[in-house]
Structure formats: structure tokens, C-alpha cells
Design an enzyme around this catalytic site. Structure first.
Site, PDB file in Angstrom:
ATOM      1  CD  GLU A  60      17.887  76.801  44.876  1.00  0.00           C
ATOM      2  OE1 GLU A  60      17.848  75.578  45.130  1.00  0.00           O
ATOM      3  OE2 GLU A  60      18.109  77.254  43.739  1.00  0.00           O
ATOM      4  CG  HIS A  61      22.694  75.469  47.223  1.00  0.00           C
ATOM      5  ND1 HIS A  61      23.323  74.253  47.261  1.00  0.00           N
ATOM      6  CD2 HIS A  61      22.076  75.536  46.015  1.00  0.00           C
ATOM      7  CE1 HIS A  61      23.103  73.601  46.127  1.00  0.00           C
ATOM      8  NE2 HIS A  61      22.363  74.364  45.352  1.00  0.00           N
ATOM      9  CG  HIS A 115      22.492  77.803  42.144  1.00  0.00           C
ATOM     10  ND1 HIS A 115      23.661  77.172  42.504  1.00  0.00           N
ATOM     11  CD2 HIS A 115      21.551  76.828  42.045  1.00  0.00           C
ATOM     12  CE1 HIS A 115      23.445  75.872  42.610  1.00  0.00           C
ATOM     13  NE2 HIS A 115      22.179  75.628  42.333  1.00  0.00           N
ATOM     14  CD  GLU A 138      23.817  72.194  41.921  1.00  0.00           C
ATOM     15  OE1 GLU A 138      22.858  72.708  41.296  1.00  0.00           O
ATOM     16  OE2 GLU A 138      23.994  72.371  43.151  1.00  0.00           O
TER      17      GLU A 138
END
Length: 380
Positions: free
Chosen positions: A64-65, A61, A137
Site C-alpha cells: 500500500e505504501h 501494508h 509507524e
């Protein structure tokens, strides 16, 4: 190269191992492209060749950022948006995908997509900055009831598999991520041989494949082998789990474990069967069908004792833990209730017929009035 898929999906594999799937739609105004890797939140331990690598939770993840940051200081997300595309990305337990849609400039947007996904650029400062964003998040996800109930279901079902943990990781785990960690995972999992490019566009499939071959590395790298631990047995890790959050009504997820069928028709049949079972409605109609089909039902809701299915399952589990014998549910026919429902349905049908009759009469009357000469209508 094969061409044996529905709607003539063009399929090929490039020399570097990239799988390309293209559906040519010359009459479509909007084009789509997705560039995905077989790398998700559950792939935390992997081997390339003879070298094993362990990583903290949340790296997929995190990647991905960070991949939207380009070496020249530009933001690929902004570049795509400025060129008329609608871009986005997501990470699941077993894959990460980057995609866009657009009406114009497909080839330019496709080049941008392939270029930024295949060009890692990480610095200590940028990685440290992103940790704060992702930590926020994660905290928001922990307070979200939908995510909380799903995460707890996975923890009930799985004892060791990485799918039991949140894809984003934890605030503590992402603090261990460094630029070296990101480079190592990108080098292993973002090789073309571990990825797939899919497009629905006006361009010819050969043109899409040529652009991919031009942008991506030409060499074929080995596909990493992920280690998800010892195989899970079919018993759940926990029978149930409860969490207290501020919700207007209780939420519940019910899960079951079973071994996946072989890929292909058997896997599709298994998936569709499970989805149909999960989507079946709870209530008297379902209960009647189940009993008439010869099935044994031991949980029913709503009842005075259990006004919701959540409460009914809670009562059932408590009885099982105490060793109490649970009798099958009986189907009790309420004649007065069924007669009332039928009478209401008859009234609704009668009102509907009356409304249709009045509407037809109104239409005919309007037609007759409008068919007279304009001078007659005016004089009247």
C-alpha cells in the site's frame, strides 16, 4: 449485468474479471471512487495454480505504501492532490483499498488511480528506505493504547489465524521484504479478477467501466487461494491479557468467538445483532432489563468492590479460576434513590416549562413594542 441493488447501483464484471459498481448521482457536486483488492494482512501464505508462496507479516501494508511510487519518479498521491482530489488508502486484515474524492476532474483522477495501483515499481533502494518509515509507524502503534488493547484482544481470541497479528507486521518481519516479494504479491493479488472498482459520480456507469477496461490489463488471471492455517476452534487462545501503558484511565475490550453465518441476509443479521449487543450500555437499567427478561447476570458494575467494569470482569475471572461458585446478581431496589431521581427530573421539567413560558412572554412583548409606529417608539 444486473441492476437489482438499492438506489439503482449499476453492476457488471469486465472480461478481465474486475467487478465494477457505479452509483450515478448527477446532482452531486463531489464524486468518489475506491479501487480495492481482496488482500490484507492475514493473507501471508497463498497459492496460485500449483505454486505455494510464503511471505513475512506486513507485505500487504508495505505494498500500500509503495504503490504510490510511479516508474517516472512521480508520486501518485501528489499527482491526485494537485488535480484537486483528496486521496488516501488503507490496509485491513482482509483487504487493501485506494480511494479519492473530488469536485472536478473525476475522469483524470480515476485514470491516475487505476494506473498507479496496477503499475508496480520497486527498487532495492526504495524498499530499504520505506522499511525505516514503516518501522517507525510500527513502534508508534505499539505505544498507542487503543491499538495495543485491540491487538491483545485478537491474540486472546485467535490461536493461529493471521488476524491476531498487526497488519503492519513487526520491525523484524518487514526487514525480510524485498522487491521480489512485493512483485510476487502484486502479481497474485492485484489482478483485476481479485479486485473491485466502486464509484459514486456524475459520469455514466458505462463510461466508468470503459475507462477501467482501457487502463487495466485485459487478460483474466486466476484468483489466488489464501491459506490461513487450520480452522480456529471456538475456544479463545487466552482468557485474558494485560499490558501496562501510560493511560489516564484503564481500557478494556471484551470479545467472543462464533462461526460466521452464510453471506447475505444471515451474515448481515448476525453482524447487526453482535453490534447491538456490544453497544449495549452497562448499568442498572441494562441489569433490570436483563433480569426481567429472564437472563442470568453474574457481573455488575459499578459497585463498592468493583468501581469499573474492567475491575468487575477481573474479579469474576479470578473467582472462575479458583473454582468459586458465583451467585447471580440480584436487582436491589433503592426506593430513596429512585424517589430522588424522580424529584430531580420533576424539578428540571418544571424549570424547562418556566423558561419556555418566559421566552414566549418575551417574544409577545417584543412583538407588541415593535408594532407601534416608529415615531411613537422614537418619542418614547
Amino acid at each position: 449485468m444486473t441492476n437489482e441493488r438499492p438506489e439503482n447501483v449499476w453492476a457488471t464484471t469486465l472480461p478481465n474479471g474486475l467487478r465494477v459498481r457505479v452509483l450515478c448521482k448527477p446532482d452531486f457536486q463531489r464524486s468518489y471512487a475506491v479501487f480495492a483488492t481482496c488482500y490484507g494482512g492475514a493473507d501471508r501464505r497463498f497459492r496460485v495454480g500449483d505454486t505455494w508462496t510464503d511471505t513475512p507479516a506486513g507485505v500487504a501494508h508495505y505494498l500500500e505504501h509503495k504503490l504510490f511510487d510511479m516508474p517516472d519518479g512521480s508520486d501518485a498521491l501528489l499527482t491526485l492532490s494537485e488535480n484537486g482530489a483528496d486521496p488516501n488508502a488503507f490496509t485491513s486484515t482482509n483487504m487493501t483499498a485506494y480511494y479519492f474524492s473530488c469536485t472536478d476532474g473525476f475522469e483524470e483522477n480515476l485514470r491516475t488511480l487505476l494506473r498507479f495501483v496496477s503499475t508496480p515499481y520497486f527498487t532495492d533502494a526504495s524498499v530499504a528506505k520505506e522499511q525505516g518509515i514503516i518501522a517507525q509507524e510500527i513502534r508508534m502503534g505499539e505505544d498507542d493504547p487503543d491499538r495495543a488493547v485491540w491487538r491483545n484482544l485478537m491474540r486472546c481470541l485467535m490461536a493461529r489465524d493471521g488476524a491476531r497479528d498487526a497488519v503492519a507486521g513487526t520491525v523484524e518481519s518487514i526487514a525480510e521484504i524485498t522487491p521480489e516479494t512485493l512483485y510476487a504479491c502484486h502479481r497474485a493479488f492485484y489482478a483485476p479478477s481479485n479486485m473491485v472498482l466502486c464509484a459514486v459520480c456524475q459520469d455514466t456507469p458505462e463510461r466508468v467501466a470503459a475507462i477501467a477496461a482501457e487502463i487495466l490489463p485485459p487478460e483474466r488471471a486466476p484468483v489466488p487461494a489464501a491459506d490461513h492455517g487450520e480452522p480456529e476452534d471456538m475456544s479463545p487462545a487466552n482468557a485474558r491479557m494485560r499490558v501496562e501503558l501510560a493511560v489516564s484511565a484503564p481500557q478494556m475490550l471484551l470479545g467472543a468467538k462464533f462461526r460466521p453465518a452464510e453471506k447475505g441476509t444471515a451474515r448481515l443479521r448476525q453482524t447487526l445483532t453482535a453490534e447491538l449487543a456490544l453497544q449495549a450500555a452497562f448499568g442498572e437499567a441494562t441489569l433490570r432489563c436483563a433480569i426481567e427478561a429472564g437472563l442470568t447476570v453474574k457481573i455488575k458494575a459499578p459497585t463498592p468492590e468493583a468501581p469499573s467494569m474492567v475491575k468487575a470482569i477481573d474479579i469474576y475471572l479470578n473467582k472462575v479460576q479458583k473454582g468459586e461458585e458465583i451467585a447471580p446478581v440480584e436487582l436491589i431496589t433503592d426506593t430513596q434513590k429512585e424517589e430522588f431521581i424522580r424529584s430531580q427530573q420533576h424539578k428540571l421539567a418544571k424549570k424547562s416549562r418556566a423558561r419556555r413560558f418566559r421566552r414566549r412572554c418575551s417574544i409577545r412583548s417584543s412583538v407588541r413594542r415593535s408594532s407601534r409606529p416608529a415615531s411613537a417608539r422614537f418619542r418614547r
